[in-house]
Write a protein that holds these residues in place. Structure first.
Motif, mmCIF file in Angstrom:
data_model
loop_
_atom_site.group_PDB
_atom_site.id
_atom_site.type_symbol
_atom_site.label_atom_id
_atom_site.label_comp_id
_atom_site.label_asym_id
_atom_site.label_seq_id
_atom_site.Cartn_x
_atom_site.Cartn_y
_atom_site.Cartn_z
ATOM 1 N N VAL A 240 1.875 -4.556 -4.045
ATOM 2 C CA VAL A 240 2.117 -3.284 -3.443
ATOM 3 C C VAL A 240 1.184 -2.136 -4.123
ATOM 4 O O VAL A 240 0.542 -1.392 -3.453
ATOM 5 N N GLU A 241 1.191 -2.172 -5.352
ATOM 6 C CA GLU A 241 0.335 -1.185 -6.052
ATOM 7 C C GLU A 241 -1.212 -1.565 -5.705
ATOM 8 O O GLU A 241 -1.804 -0.765 -5.633
ATOM 9 N N GLU A 242 -1.639 -2.793 -5.801
ATOM 10 C CA GLU A 242 -2.746 -3.213 -5.407
ATOM 11 C C GLU A 242 -3.130 -2.974 -4.130
ATOM 12 O O GLU A 242 -4.315 -2.335 -3.660
ATOM 13 N N GLU A 243 -2.232 -3.218 -3.274
ATOM 14 C CA GLU A 243 -2.603 -2.705 -1.610
ATOM 15 C C GLU A 243 -2.844 -1.445 -1.500
ATOM 16 O O GLU A 243 -3.700 -0.889 -0.927
ATOM 17 N N ALA A 244 -1.896 -0.507 -2.373
ATOM 18 C CA ALA A 244 -2.069 0.961 -2.315
ATOM 19 C C ALA A 244 -3.421 1.395 -2.752
ATOM 20 O O ALA A 244 -4.118 2.327 -2.176
ATOM 21 N N ARG B 123 -6.199 -0.472 -2.957
ATOM 22 C CA ARG B 123 -7.352 -0.778 -2.042
ATOM 23 C C ARG B 123 -7.485 -0.060 -0.704
ATOM 24 O O ARG B 123 -8.705 0.011 -0.207
ATOM 25 N N SER B 124 -6.223 0.792 -0.275
ATOM 26 C CA SER B 124 -6.198 1.364 0.953
ATOM 27 C C SER B 124 -6.971 2.576 0.825
ATOM 28 O O SER B 124 -7.523 3.086 1.573
ATOM 29 N N GLY B 125 -7.252 2.960 -0.505
ATOM 30 C CA GLY B 125 -8.242 4.264 -0.848
ATOM 31 C C GLY B 125 -7.351 5.521 -0.851
ATOM 32 O O GLY B 125 -7.630 6.453 -1.282
ATOM 33 N N ASP B 126 -6.233 5.414 -0.004
ATOM 34 C CA ASP B 126 -5.734 6.778 -0.107
ATOM 35 C C ASP B 126 -4.226 6.570 -0.396
ATOM 36 O O ASP B 126 -3.353 7.543 -0.537
ATOM 37 N N LEU C 144 3.210 4.149 7.862
ATOM 38 C CA LEU C 144 2.688 4.166 6.657
ATOM 39 C C LEU C 144 3.396 4.931 5.509
ATOM 40 O O LEU C 144 4.219 5.960 6.064
ATOM 41 N N ILE C 145 3.441 4.562 4.328
ATOM 42 C CA ILE C 145 4.206 5.105 3.209
ATOM 43 C C ILE C 145 3.674 5.534 2.083
ATOM 44 O O ILE C 145 2.968 4.476 1.911
#
Length: 199
Positions: A94-98, A100-103, A122-123
């Motif tokens: 989840v940290e990695e996905e966050a 990669r999302s850029g925001d 979104l959270i």
């Protein structure tokens, strides 16, 4: 109790509850006199048998996209140690996905109020904790709570010998006046102990 559905007393100093939010958890501990200012200690048993992660104080679980309203059978019989390893890996993903999302946000799905469909949301993923990390954080902050994870299959009362043995081992350490709290997904199956009597 707000944030702690199905909170109830099931026996002498024994309570059951659905998986609480951080707000619900702190409220339950306050009601039991186990806050920083309290003099009582709680022993919390998380009976969930699926990986979960607290995001900004709210619990989220891993589910199969094809069957989002059902527990994943792949975790049936999993050990607490293995489950907690998976939760640590889930936090890292989840940290990695966050990142990669850029925001710093991630996509989660929640049940609609009618319980028949999922709503995508979104959270912000800047406060991530596994269940154990959340309880350890509370303990470090002065809350009087000890945490244990004993996975039990969804919809089953904790009757098997392995559960009873694990519980008996922990109960040897618990003072008689301590609050013993069991949590599970919805607070109706696994946290309803088989020794409950109707009086």
């Amino acid at each position: 109790v707000y944030g702690a559905p199905n909170y109830r007393r099931t026996g002498l100093n024994v309570y059951g509850v659905a998986q609480p939010t951080l707000i619900g958890l702190s409220t339950v501990l306050r009601l039991q006199g186990c806050s920083r200012e309290g003099s009582r200690r709680a022993w919390w048993f998380n009976l969930r048998e699926e990986p979960m992660l607290y995001i900004r104080g709210r619990p989220f679980v891993l589910r199969d996209a094809a069957a989002p309203f059902h527990n994943m059978r792949a975790f049936t019989g999993i050990s607490a140690a293995r489950l907690e390893q998976m939760e640590g890996r889930l936090r890292a993903e989840v940290e990695e996905e966050a990142r990669r999302s850029g925001d710093g946000v991630v996509l989660v799905h929640e049940e609609a109020p009618d319980g028949r469909e999922l709503v995508a949301s979104l959270i912000a993923a800047d406060e991530l904790k596994t269940s154990r990390e959340l309880f350890e954080w509370l303990g470090a902050d002065g809350w009087r709570v000890a945490y244990h994870r004993i996975p039990v299959s969804h919809g089953q009362s904790p009757l098997d010998a392995a559960f009873i043995d694990a519980l008996a081992e922990r109960f040897r350490e618990i003072p008689v006046d301590a609050a013993v709290i069991f949590s599970c997904g919805m607070g109706v199956g696994r946290s309803k102990p088989p020794w409950k009597t109707n009086t």
